[in-house]
Design an enzyme around this catalytic site. Sequence first.
Site, mmCIF file in Angstrom:
data_model
loop_
_atom_site.group_PDB
_atom_site.id
_atom_site.type_symbol
_atom_site.label_atom_id
_atom_site.label_comp_id
_atom_site.label_asym_id
_atom_site.label_seq_id
_atom_site.Cartn_x
_atom_site.Cartn_y
_atom_site.Cartn_z
ATOM 1 N N HIS A 1 2.686 -0.151 0.628
ATOM 2 C CA HIS A 1 2.907 -0.453 -0.787
ATOM 3 C C HIS A 1 4.005 0.374 -1.413
ATOM 4 O O HIS A 1 4.897 -0.120 -2.069
ATOM 5 C CB HIS A 1 1.640 -0.123 -1.591
ATOM 6 N N GLU B 1 19.102 -8.553 7.276
ATOM 7 C CA GLU B 1 17.687 -8.795 7.560
ATOM 8 C C GLU B 1 16.887 -8.378 6.347
ATOM 9 O O GLU B 1 17.403 -7.677 5.477
ATOM 10 C CB GLU B 1 17.227 -7.893 8.722
#
Lengths: 290, 403
Positions: free
Chosen positions: A247, A209
Amino acid sequence: MSVLVNKNSKVIVQGFTGTEGTFHATQMIEYGTQVVGGVTPGKGGGTHLEKPIFNTVADAVKQTGADVSIIFVPPAFAADAIMEAAEAGIGLVVCITEGIPVQDMVKVKNYLASTKTRLIGPNCPGVITADECKVGIMPGFIFKKGNIGIVSKSGTLTYEAADQIVKAGMGITTAIGIGGDPIIGTPTRDAVELLMNDPETEGIVMIGEIGGGMEAEAARWIKANSKKPVVGFIAGQTAPPGRRMGHAGAIVGGSDDTAAAKMKIMRECGIHVVDSPADIGKKMAEAMKK
Amino acid sequence: MNLHEYQAKELLKKYNVPVQEGFACSTIHEAEEAYRQIKNQFGSSFAVVKAQIHAGGRGKGTIKETGINGVKVAKNLEEVIDFSKKILGGTLVTIQTGPAGKVVNKVLITQDMYYDGPSPRKEFYLSILLDRSKGQNVIMYSTEGGMNIEDVAHDTPEKIFKEWVSPSGGLLPFQARKIAFNLGLSGEAFKNLVKFVTNLYNAYVGLDCAMLEINPLFKAADDKIIAVDCKMNLDDNALTRHADLSSLRDISEEDPTEVEAGKYNLNFVKLDGNVGCMVNGAGLAMATMDMIKLSGGEPANFLDVGGTANAQTVEAGFKIIMKDPNVKAILINIFGGIVRCDRVAAGVIEAYKNLGNINIPIIVRLQGTNAAEAKKLIDESGLKVQSAILLSEAADLVKKAVA
């Protein structure tokens, strides 16, 4: 042969008397798994499903000689259950529990490093060796005996792959659901290595994944060590970026994170990568003919 | 779970992490009061007005309606009032919000940290997060504060330092000192940073953060080390052991459809495509989205119905997907293991009948336990539902539906 579990595996269930534990222990016994007992602290001495209940994993190991444990304990207590099993000398711990806090798993990973215990999961469907032993929650009937091993992060996608393999005229040795959490006991690479070294397994399906760098690591290992064809699929080609990780996570994870990047690396390492999850069985049949 | 800056700073203070002080305000009156208190307390007539939304880039972002930036330094009370009026209730668009932006319900009125003093002011970057590959927490920091850390990582990777923390020992004193040295600090500022980072790490672990980012991490002109901004993300799985933190959730920051889906225990993420999907299992759900794309459509959502796909969850799923007018077809993909396919099929039929006017093609792919019985149920229901057993068959039906 097969890997991790077989007809001689002696399995205990942690969280034995709970709803999940009861249901899946029953299913495992029906499949033919040697369930030798279970652990529910405070209920030791009694029996459940005609098997003995123990207060501690250590007691269960002493009395039954269990070498495998499957965990259905709620998330808040699951990390403790894993470490208790390791302390008692259980060789293979399969943790099904979903939703364990990440910092708990940081502790577990560190704890297990100084033991000989192998952890599969958490947040996984478990391990099944076809026609011999099911230590998990997968529907057993899908996994017909054969010569293909499966490694997957996802539950239902494992079933999908197994079903396609069987429909394409092959079967399964062992399927290992390694789990979808950020920290898991056995990463893709280690699971692939087990199957690569198993003489009965002749081909491997590797399903990943988005997120993390495990598939890229496994792919590089396969390039250096492969003796068998590997078919690969990465789920999440269309997933929007950044929905789970902030981030800063993307920096640590590096650029191997996206489905496209992983598939590219896997192709470069000689893995037969399919774009569509509907093509896993077909691709494996082709790869085995070569 | 994401927190607002003002919430995160309150939590940090409990761990003795020095923060830029301020008050969260939802009205102009509150903003005035906050300014008076700050002026009294810190003796400066300067203050900062900061929009509170769950997204970064606020300082460079602009309020759609008034054209003003989301973070403004005010010189006096008049400016505090003026800026607050232009920010509160406005829609702030930043690089992280997308063009739609986010409505600002609160402003944080804070002290100004840019006062004069004996030593130069400096802005650093520091974050704590999980390194998945090592299974350890890592402190990531840089001398380049106040800017987009992704740009720093890309342009000058040598300016980013990492310090991994051993789960058994925690953050050790020598590690904290190393961080302070690498940031070029000495004297009081050095001592203050060692304390700051030690306490910050305790907060990260104590609050079960998934990510904690201080940018900028500020060295004031009097050598104080202060968190000027804070982005905090909590581990959802750990909220059960922090009863007090759950109440900090701000639902107005989340997608309303996703919030509603959560009530039915459905894991839903809204996307921009034209084919809706409903799947059991996260991996298969993502794989189904990929297959929709390969069949010529675009996935309209991610929807994992989990281990129990019954009439109630299927009906809720239908309703949620069909709220989106762009959806031209819906694919239901269930691999029945413990869940029996015939039960799911009965649920689909019941939900379909309850909803009545479904005018778009519904494709149902049921595989696994009792798949054949399920297909028969659907085919004989007389409903305009197309059934499939193989995933490739489902893909072909999607192809036809979007052609």
